[in-house]
Design a protein around this motif. Structure first.
Motif, PDB file in Angstrom:
ATOM      1  N   THR A  29       0.831  -1.204   0.000  1.00  0.00           N
ATOM      2  CA  THR A  29       0.000   0.000   0.000  1.00  0.00           C
ATOM      3  C   THR A  29       0.863   1.250   0.000  1.00  0.00           C
ATOM      4  O   THR A  29       0.588   2.220  -0.713  1.00  0.00           O
ATOM      5  N   VAL A  33       0.796   3.986  -3.009  1.00  0.00           N
ATOM      6  CA  VAL A  33       0.440   5.399  -2.834  1.00  0.00           C
ATOM      7  C   VAL A  33       1.552   6.293  -3.367  1.00  0.00           C
ATOM      8  O   VAL A  33       1.283   7.322  -4.011  1.00  0.00           O
ATOM      9  N   ILE A  36       1.284   6.385  -7.142  1.00  0.00           N
ATOM     10  CA  ILE A  36       0.156   7.218  -7.569  1.00  0.00           C
ATOM     11  C   ILE A  36       0.501   8.696  -7.421  1.00  0.00           C
ATOM     12  O   ILE A  36       0.093   9.528  -8.233  1.00  0.00           O
ATOM     13  N   ALA A  37       1.280   9.037  -6.381  1.00  0.00           N
ATOM     14  CA  ALA A  37       1.710  10.420  -6.200  1.00  0.00           C
ATOM     15  C   ALA A  37       2.551  10.880  -7.389  1.00  0.00           C
ATOM     16  O   ALA A  37       2.438  12.032  -7.843  1.00  0.00           O
ATOM     17  N   CYS A  84      -6.567   9.059 -10.388  1.00  0.00           N
ATOM     18  CA  CYS A  84      -5.399   8.964  -9.502  1.00  0.00           C
ATOM     19  C   CYS A  84      -5.664   9.639  -8.155  1.00  0.00           C
ATOM     20  O   CYS A  84      -5.245   9.134  -7.106  1.00  0.00           O
ATOM     21  N   PHE A  88      -5.443   7.834  -4.701  1.00  0.00           N
ATOM     22  CA  PHE A  88      -4.476   8.407  -3.755  1.00  0.00           C
ATOM     23  C   PHE A  88      -5.142   8.692  -2.415  1.00  0.00           C
ATOM     24  O   PHE A  88      -4.628   8.321  -1.355  1.00  0.00           O
ATOM     25  N   THR A  89      -6.286   9.349  -2.441  1.00  0.00           N
ATOM     26  CA  THR A  89      -6.988   9.708  -1.208  1.00  0.00           C
ATOM     27  C   THR A  89      -7.403   8.463  -0.431  1.00  0.00           C
ATOM     28  O   THR A  89      -7.206   8.388   0.792  1.00  0.00           O
ATOM     29  N   TYR A  91      -6.284   5.197  -0.596  1.00  0.00           N
ATOM     30  CA  TYR A  91      -5.226   4.322  -0.077  1.00  0.00           C
ATOM     31  C   TYR A  91      -4.298   5.040   0.909  1.00  0.00           C
ATOM     32  O   TYR A  91      -3.742   4.396   1.807  1.00  0.00           O
ATOM     33  N   ALA A  92      -4.148   6.349   0.786  1.00  0.00           N
ATOM     34  CA  ALA A  92      -3.372   7.088   1.794  1.00  0.00           C
ATOM     35  C   ALA A  92      -4.096   7.051   3.135  1.00  0.00           C
ATOM     36  O   ALA A  92      -3.477   6.864   4.188  1.00  0.00           O
ATOM     37  N   SER A 143      -2.508  10.367   5.626  1.00  0.00           N
ATOM     38  CA  SER A 143      -3.655  10.700   4.785  1.00  0.00           C
ATOM     39  C   SER A 143      -3.641  12.136   4.294  1.00  0.00           C
ATOM     40  O   SER A 143      -4.118  12.427   3.193  1.00  0.00           O
ATOM     41  N   PHE A 147       2.334  12.141   2.183  1.00  0.00           N
ATOM     42  CA  PHE A 147       2.174  11.812   0.771  1.00  0.00           C
ATOM     43  C   PHE A 147       1.697  13.011  -0.036  1.00  0.00           C
ATOM     44  O   PHE A 147       2.075  13.173  -1.205  1.00  0.00           O
TER      45      PHE A 147
END
Length: 591
Positions: A29, A33, A36-37, A84, A88-89, A91-92, A143, A147
């Motif tokens: 995870t 993340v 994705i960033a 994305c 991102f939101t 999984y963070a 969250s 990230f």
């Protein structure tokens, strides 16, 4: 609780690494993340480039087909960026919640293993803040903090490189503003670090104050303390408000300065780019001006965003520091004993036991006595004589300074804590009940004890009728701390709780001084039943218990001054005789 140690650094990388060690079980995870960033930073730069192409080629050359293609490309970029951002939101936040779940479990396990001394010196409200509010702040590190900051930094890096490649002159104009914003950001970070330490301290104080006053509301109202407590609360609340306003003030200054510098940057781009075109620069550079205006926003806005998210990161780090301070606290009862016994005979022996709650201040001064298996002893003495301390030491809630405590001729330190405490049941004077059903308060959700066992035990000690008279009987919810029951009824529940555990050793702090006659009769009946055939230590408050005890220990100032049966002690005409005449004889006369 000791004052938490706060780091004076604007950012503590040692603490940061420690927090991130908890992401190891969720490495997939974590790296997902991070990837994705990177995608987000890539998608974000496409839109300004496409707009520049629209201005230089599609609009200038009046190419409708290229315009349609570029608009569709912008739509594709938008869909990719939204997708994305959603991933991102989610999984963070998932990573953050997973980490704080693990840390919260560790913290709760740590707290449950602390010595009673720790709780004697700690505020419950502050501990609750650490386990709840501070944990959420730690989750926000992932969250809404780290990230997001990484994504914004990557975006800034990509934008800076593209700006240099496209038009280095315009890029240098934009970059000239960057040092000013970076310097302002650095000052802002240091100021917010100090501010957030104060915020967390005031939040803890507020929680602690509210928790204590709500728990002690009866005392507040009985002694007409409402106005005084209201004034104290107003003062604490004002400090809490001022701490938050300090962070608002720093934010207000920083974001105003950042907006101003961003506007200056855009003005310089328009001025310099427009001047180039006026002086005969190619018309296709109009697209560069549009692109650079958008890029400057993407360069400066993340800096403001980063500063805001750095606030979140700072608060999370302050919270983590406070939580780790508890996790690093060494206040555990040694549990090196390995002996596990399925049953005990119940022979107890104290040999020259010395103990003090505070170093160099002894409460017990060389206590020695023994209780034979199946024997009932009563302990009497004035308040502060050390009676309850004996109970605490027998269960190893505290460690003795010197001497030995044996059960069945084995030092209690050789037993595992779980085994030792499973054979000792305690009914304390101050009965604590959870906000749950009577059945669950009795069994404490032990799967080996079902409702039938509880009912059978209740009938044996004579409290089944009382429980059956309540709405829902054994499923009756007693609410927080058992407020729906009288003190006598709570005491009866505590007796039944001890009885169903089938202990080898029973310890009773027989609190019957403030209950009604009916409850007292039930408690006396219950006492006789549950002490039958097992070793019992009773801190006696009533004459009936004392007379029936096999032996009485008389304590004064942390020492056993007399011991013997009721008759023997009266014949001595000593301390017990005086105590009997002053306290217990008066009860007998009233009866």
């Amino acid at each position: 609780m000791s004052q938490d140690k706060e780091t004076g650094k604007a950012f503590d990388f040692r603490l940061f690494r420690r927090v991130f060690q908890h992401t190891r079980p969720y490495s997939i995870t974590f790296y997902g993340v991070a990837f994705i960033a990177i995608l987000l930073s890539a998608f974000s730069v496409f839109t300004p480039l496409i707009i520049g192409d629209v201005v230089d080629n599609a609009i200038t050359n009046r190419d409708s087909e290229r315009l349609l293609f570029l608009v569709m490309a912008m739509l594709g970029v938008l869909i990719g960026e939204v997708t994305c951002q959603l991933l991102f939101t989610y999984y963070a936040n998932l990573l953050g919640e997973s980490v704080i779940k693990d840390i919260r479990i560790r913290l709760f396990e740590k707290i449950m293993g602390f010595k009673m001394t720790y709780f004697d010196n700690s505020s419950i409200g502050i501990l609750v803040t650490r386990a709840v509010a501070d944990m959420q702040r730690i989750g926000e590190i992932f969250s809404q903090g780290f990230f997001v900051i990484v994504a914004d930094l990557l975006k800034m890096l990509v934008v800076a490189i593209i700006m240099l490649v496209m038009n280095w002159k315009l890029a240098l104009i934009v970059f000239a503003i960057l040092p000013l914003i970076l310097y302002a950001t650095r000052l802002f970070q240091k100021a917010m670090k100090s501010a957030f330490i104060e915020v967390r301290a005031q939040v803890s104080n507020l929680n602690s104050f509210v928790q204590e006053r709500i728990a002690g509301m009866k005392i507040v109202q009985l002694f007409n303390r409402e106005e005084i407590e209201k004034e104290k609360f107003r003062e604490i609340n004002e400090k809490h408000q001022n701490a938050w306003l300090r962070t608002v003030w720093y934010n207000s200054i920083f974001f105003a300065v950042a907006e101003l510098l961003g506007a200056v940057s855009i003005g310089l781009i328009v001025w310099f780019g427009g001047l180039q075109n006026v002086n005969g620069i190619n018309a296709e550079e109009y697209g560069d001006i549009f692109t650079f205006i958008l890029f400057s926003g993407m360069l400066f806005r993340p800096l403001r965003h980063i500063a805001d998210k750095f606030n979140t990161l700072q608060m999370g780090m302050v919270a983590a520091n406070r939580v780790f301070n508890i996790l690093d606290t060494e206040s555990r009862i040694s549990n090196e004993g390995t002996l596990e016994k399925e049953s005990m005979k119940g022979y107890i022996k104290f040999s020259d036991v010395r103990f003090g709650y505070i170093e160099d201040e002894e409460v017990l001064h060389g206590i020695s006595f023994e209780v034979k298996a199946g024997e009932t002893i009563a302990i009497v003495g004035s308040t502060g004589a050390g009676k309850s301390t004996i109970i605490n030491l027998l269960n190893r809630f505290y460690e003795i300074n010197s001497g030995t405590i044996l059960i069945d001729d084995i030092n209690i330190q050789e037993y595992s804590l779980e085994s030792l405490r499973s054979h000792i049941a305690v009914v304390l004077q101050d009965v604590f009940l959870f906000a749950d059903t009577i059945a669950n308060n009795i069994s404490l959700k032990d799967e080996t004890i079902d409702v039938n066992d509880i009912e059978a035990a209740a009938k044996q000690i004579g409290v089944h009728e009382f429980i059956s008279s309540l709405p829902g009987a054994y499923e009756y919810n007693v609410k927080e701390r058992g407020t729906m029951l009288s003190s006598g009824q709570r005491q009866l529940i505590a007796f039944l709780r001890a009885y169903v555990s089938n202990p080898s050793v029973l310890v009773l702090d027989e609190a019957t001084s403030s209950i009604d006659t009916y409850s007292e009769q039930l408690i006396q009946q219950a006492t006789e039943k549950i002490t039958e055939g097992r070793t019992s230590i009773i801190i006696a408050h009533r004459l009936a218990t004392i007379k029936k005890a096999d032996k009485i220990l008389v304590m004064d100032a942390g020492q056993i001054v007399e011991n013997g049966t009721h008759k023997e002690l009266l014949e001595k005409g000593g301390y017990y005789s005086d105590l009997y005449e002053a306290q217990f004889l008066a009860e007998e006369e009233v009866a």
